[in-house]
Design an enzyme around this catalytic site. Structure first.
Site, PDB file in Angstrom:
ATOM      1  N   TYR A   1     -34.616  17.484  20.545  1.00 27.97           N
ATOM      2  CA  TYR A   1     -35.410  18.379  20.644  1.00 27.97           C
ATOM      3  C   TYR A   1     -36.539  18.021  19.525  1.00 27.97           C
ATOM      4  O   TYR A   1     -37.836  18.250  19.917  1.00 27.97           O
ATOM      5  CB  TYR A   1     -34.891  19.979  20.377  1.00 27.97           C
ATOM      6  CG  TYR A   1     -35.550  21.033  20.172  1.00 27.97           C
ATOM      7  CD1 TYR A   1     -36.336  21.504  21.313  1.00 27.97           C
ATOM      8  CD2 TYR A   1     -36.138  21.488  18.943  1.00 27.97           C
ATOM      9  CE1 TYR A   1     -37.283  22.640  21.173  1.00 27.97           C
ATOM     10  CE2 TYR A   1     -36.892  22.553  18.702  1.00 27.97           C
ATOM     11  CZ  TYR A   1     -37.517  22.951  19.868  1.00 27.97           C
ATOM     12  OH  TYR A   1     -38.423  24.148  19.930  1.00 27.97           O
TER      13      TYR A   1
ATOM     14  N   SER B   1     -43.056  22.766  16.367  1.00 31.34           N
ATOM     15  CA  SER B   1     -41.819  23.322  15.788  1.00 31.34           C
ATOM     16  C   SER B   1     -41.769  22.874  14.248  1.00 31.34           C
ATOM     17  O   SER B   1     -42.080  21.484  14.060  1.00 31.34           O
ATOM     18  CB  SER B   1     -40.378  23.003  16.475  1.00 31.34           C
ATOM     19  OG  SER B   1     -39.333  23.512  15.612  1.00 31.34           O
TER      20      SER B   1
END
Length: 307
Positions: free
Chosen positions: A201, A188
């Site tokens: 995350y 990401s």
């Protein structure tokens, strides 16, 4: 002393020019590979007969499954919901005529990898896409404010980090033996720097990035490509957003990312996300980390959810 300073400025100038040259060459290579040449279907099918995709029934994973089938590979779909697996498998078989195998597991559990290994036995796996991932909550929040914190920590590490290492462990040996293979690890953009309100995350995605680049350094000379893709927002069920100027559809992102397969061990996967990364990289961290910005983000998301 003056001569020393003069030499130092000359060396600094040479270094600056060389650095600019490297950036220009990187941009030129990006445009040549993605806009002019691309990566042929034959390249992907030459890796092996089968592509394995985790988290394959929604979003980016589903898009990779369809795209690789269209490019001539048989597909192994790995996900947790039997009905979704069967539906996606039927779609791919009817659209492309390729073979599709399904493996139903929940990556939250740690005892699933023997079953996956047995399910993959005998298959010539040329491509692995480590896509499965979970987010602590659709809304940004501080670490201690996450729901069911203990369980969330265990689950997110198991799905976002452990799965990447374990799936690589299962597939990499045969790639090494055949001296070819492609592993795409879907990280990401938030792994580029510490990310307040998504700290757990983003940290798991940092693991994916470092693991990918380390493995590429170890096995790249064996004919294996291990690439970490670091997209920003892609329209999917997990992100909960619609396609827009900077938000690509999953299908569009996947097609663009495959043209980046030869661009090295780390890549954003699309030009628009490369530009976003450049812009975000220029924002002073003291601004991003300020309480005012964090509170504004939380309020904005909560207002959007209510509207």
């Amino acid at each position: 002393m003056e001569q020393l300073l003069e030499n130092a400025f000359i060396l600094f100038g040479i270094f600056a020019i060389f650095n600019c040259f490297l950036k220009i060459m990187k941009c030129l290579r990006y445009f040549l590979l993605t806009k002019c040449w691309g990566v042929s279907n034959a390249f992907f099918s030459s890796m092996g007969e089968w592509a394995v995709i985790t988290g394959a029934t929604d979003g980016i994973g589903k898009a990779y499954a369809h795209e690789f089938a269209q490019r001539g590979l048989n597909i192994v779909l790995i996900s947790r919901t039997k009905e979704k697996l069967r539906k996606v498998a039927d779609e791919i078989e009817q659209a492309t005529g390729r073979k599709v195998k399904t493996v139903q597991v929940n990556f939250i559990k740690r005892d699933i990898y023997e079953y996956i290994e047995e399910s993959l036995r005998g298959l010539e796996i040329g491509i692995l896409v480590n896509n499965v991932g979970i987010l602590q909550t659709p809304n940004p929040c501080r670490f201690l404010e996450m729901t069911d914190l203990d369980q969330t920590i265990n689950d997110m590490i198991a799905v976002n980090a452990v799965s990447v290492a374990k799936m690589t462990q299962l597939v990499l040996p045969q790639m090494k033996e055949r001296q070819k293979g492609l592993i795409l690890n879907i990280s990401s953009g938030v792994a580029s720097a510490p990310c307040p309100l998504f700290c757990l995350y983003s940290s798991t995605k940092v693991f994916m990035e470092r693991f990918s680049r380390g493995c590429q350094a170890e096995y790249g000379s064996k004919g294996i490509i291990i690439q970490c893709l670091m997209p920003y927002t892609v329209a999917s069920k997990m992100s909960g957003v619609e396609p827009g100027v900077t938000t690509l559809s999953a299908e569009d992102y996947v097609r663009k990312s495959l043209d980046c397969a030869l661009l090295g061990d780390r890549c954003r996967g699309s030009l628009v996300h490369e530009i976003l990364a450049f812009v975000f990289g220029k924002i002073p961290q003291c601004i991003i980390y300020s309480d005012a910005v964090q509170e504004t983000m939380v309020d904005y998301v909560q207002n959007c959810a209510r509207s």
